[in-house]
Design an enzyme around this catalytic site. Structure first.
Site, PDB file in Angstrom:
ATOM      1  N   ASP A   1       0.817  -1.219   0.000  1.00  0.00           N
ATOM      2  CA  ASP A   1       0.000   0.000   0.000  1.00  0.00           C
ATOM      3  C   ASP A   1       0.848   1.265   0.000  1.00  0.00           C
ATOM      4  OD1 ASP A   1       0.693  -0.843   2.648  1.00  0.00           O
ATOM      5  OD2 ASP A   1      -0.778   0.531   3.500  1.00  0.00           O
TER       6      ASP A   1
ATOM      7  N   ASP B   1       4.586   3.836   8.641  1.00  0.00           N
ATOM      8  CA  ASP B   1       3.804   3.009   9.559  1.00  0.00           C
ATOM      9  C   ASP B   1       4.642   2.681  10.789  1.00  0.00           C
ATOM     10  OD1 ASP B   1       2.059   3.124   7.493  1.00  0.00           O
ATOM     11  OD2 ASP B   1       1.897   0.972   7.171  1.00  0.00           O
TER      12      ASP B   1
END
Length: 310
Positions: free
Chosen positions: A67, A211
């Site tokens: 992603d 992240d």
């Protein structure tokens, strides 16, 4: 400086949010645009904007999850079709260059511009006369980096009232003073630059975190940032679940911004589980800890000027 969010979702695209991509427009500062992550369909998102891929000179990839990188081959190849011929540099973790080059090799893709790779590690990964970029590894389930972009101090403004009081004529002498050079007038008077030029103005600091679960590394990298972009995949009710997946909550992102002494926090990388009607509460939870918190959405734009975000 302008932040244009092309994708603000987590994991996979949803009807409301595409996967991760942020365009940092530095056109006023250095005439460039820098792309941070390039999730699937990033180039489709760009089609709905006035952004020009050929203006992108640098791409910073936080980590190798799909992603965040599945849109990269398409973006790079389309840049050729759209007239891009200037060099482009990609910064990212080990393995990124191999993945891109193998993809191009198997698909027989040819680029019309030089493509360079920089494997990212701890510390300064890029520096020029206007910017310094630091990288630091965060805590995710794969190697993942955050990036701290520091604009170097800007020259002080020429204090025209003082200049005029000294009788400095219009022309090249004004330019010399602004560049910090002392000058001598025709009558022999010496004008010191330090007497007619304001002190240098501090540049902005932007920290874009990949992240990560809540960690000291993020706080350290973001220390005293003007703007922090922090993932908020989960909310405060799922703290343990967030950590188990290497992610953060909205509350934890606010804690990072507070402890880092930041001015503004932008919540990014939201799970598709949060529907539009959930977002007011989601935002309020973070603002209770760090009031200057804002939510990002696809195609949202934030401008930084005169030490304010709007």
């Amino acid at each position: 400086m302008q932040l244009h969010f092309l994708g603000t979702g987590a994991g996979m695209p949803s009807k409301e949010r595409n996967t991760s991509a942020i365009m940092v427009k530095l056109l006023d500062e250095n005439g460039e645009m820098w792309l941070f992550d390039c999730g699937e369909a990033t180039q489709h998102q760009i089609l709905h904007t006035s952004l020009k891929p050929r203006k992108v000179s640098k791409i910073f990839i936080t980590h190798l999850h799909g992603d965040h990188i599945f849109g990269l081959p398409g973006f790079l190849s389309s840049r050729s079709f759209q007239g891009g011929d200037e060099p482009l540099t990609i910064f990212g973790p080990a393995g990124l260059q191999q993945w891109v080059e193998q993809t191009f090799s198997l698909s027989k893709t040819h680029l019309t511009y030089p493509l360079h790779f920089v494997e990212v590690g701890e510390g300064i990964i890029y520096e020029d006369e206007k910017f310094t970029v630091h990288a630091s590894e965060l805590r995710h389930v794969v190697p993942c980096f955050g990036y701290r972009i520091e604009q170097k101090d800007l020259p002080g403004e020429l204090l025209m009232e003082k200049v005029q009081s000294f009788g400095v004529p219009k022309g090249p002498l004004l330019g010399q003073l602004k560049r910090g050079q002392d000058i001598e007038l025709e009558n022999g008077t010496i004008i010191r630059a330090k007497d007619v030029v304001a002190p240098p103005k501090k540049g902005f600091t932007l920290t874009i975190l990949g992240d990560t679960k809540y960690c000291e590394e993020a706080i350290s990298l973001a220390n005293q940032s003007d703007v922090i972009v922090h993932e908020a995949t989960f909310d405060g009710s799922t703290t343990d679940l967030a950590a188990s997946y290497g992610h953060s909550t909205n509350v934890e992102a606010a804690m990072v911004a507070s402890r880092a002494g930041a001015k503004y926090l932008l919540l990014n990388h939201l799970s598709a589980r949060f529907l539009p009607h959930d977002l007011p509460v989601f935002l309020a939870e973070a603002q209770a800890i760090f009031p200057q918190t804002f939510l990002t959405s696809d195609q949202s734009v934030f401008n930084w000027s005169n030490d304010k975000l709007f």
